[in-house]
Design an enzyme around this catalytic site. Structure first.
Site: not given
Length: 255
Positions: A141, A154
């Site tokens: 990401s 995350y």
């Protein structure tokens, strides 16, 4: 570089995974689709077969790494995997009131986003190395560039996958195995919508899948998009950390 004829995708019942399956579905292509939502997987398989592909679905939780590895080894033994896309993932945040992440949720996230990815690669790599061909795409990401205060675990998990993929690429390049790190920004999905903070330059899952496929065809080391957000997050990584922290708080990610 030949087009992949046998493709394994984890997290195919999610938005990006499902879009990738549709992107690759074509006559002569075999899709091995994993996910946790069996109903969505079955519907996806029907859609992919209508496009001419052959689809096999498998529903289980990747946190069961023993089952994950046994499954991946069996699939690898039965058919040559041209492309493995490690896409299964989850997200958590600190909560609307900044109460913090629950430890049990952090454990589940790390097991899903990091441990399962490494376990999958460990299972499929021996056959690829033996035949000196194959491609592995690891979905990280843009959040890997700088830790956002609202989603620290995350961001940490995606940073781990970024570093792991870059290391694998350098190691395996001389063996004919391509490794690519996929770094999307905000992609329309239930998981994205549940994330706190603004979502600039959000793209559709279909657009993300198209960009990922193009990047894999070109064997790009990092497949990162969209460009404006990619540039911005990269700058967060190279600026002094104190400056970057003030910027992300000003942008609305302060927790």
């Amino acid at each position: 570089m030949k087009k992949p004829a046998c493709i394994l995708i984890t997290g195919a019942s999610g938005s990006i995974g499902g879009a990738l399956a549709r992107e690759y579905a074509a006559p002569g292509v075999t899709l091995i689709l994993h996910g946790r939502n069996q109903a969505l997987l079955d519907a996806l398989a029907v859609e992919c077969e209508q496009r001419g592909a052959s689809a096999r679905v498998f529903g289980f939780d990747v946190r069961d790494t023993a089952r994950l590895q046994a499954w991946a080894r069996q699939v690898s033994a039965e058919m040559p995997l041209d492309l493995v896309i490690a896409n299964a993932g989850m997200n958590i945040d600190i909560g609307a009131q900044g109460q913090g992440e629950r430890w049990e949720d952090v454990e589940a996230l790390l097991d899903t986003n990091v441990r399962a990815v490494l376990a999958l690669v460990d299972a499929v790599l021996p056959v690829m190395r033996a035949r000196r061909s194959g491609q592995i795409a690891l979905v990280s990401s843009l959040a890997a560039y700088f830790g956002l205060p609202v989603t620290p675990s995350y961001c940490a998990s995606k940073a781990a996958i970024k570093a792991y993929g870059e290391g694998l690429r350098g190691w395996l390049a001389t063996e004919g195995i391509r490794v690519n790190v996929v770094m999307p920004g905000y992609v329309e999905s239930p998981m994205c919508e549940s994330m706190p903070g603004p979502k600039p330059f959000q793209v559709t899952a279909a657009r993300a899948a198209s960009l990922i496929r193009l990047g894999l065809q070109k064997n790009q080391a990092r497949i990162s998009f969209p460009f404006p957000l990619n540039l911005g997050t990269w700058f967060l990584a190279v600026l002094p950390a104190g400056v970057s922290t003030r910027i992300v708080r000003w942008l609305g990610y302060g927790g």
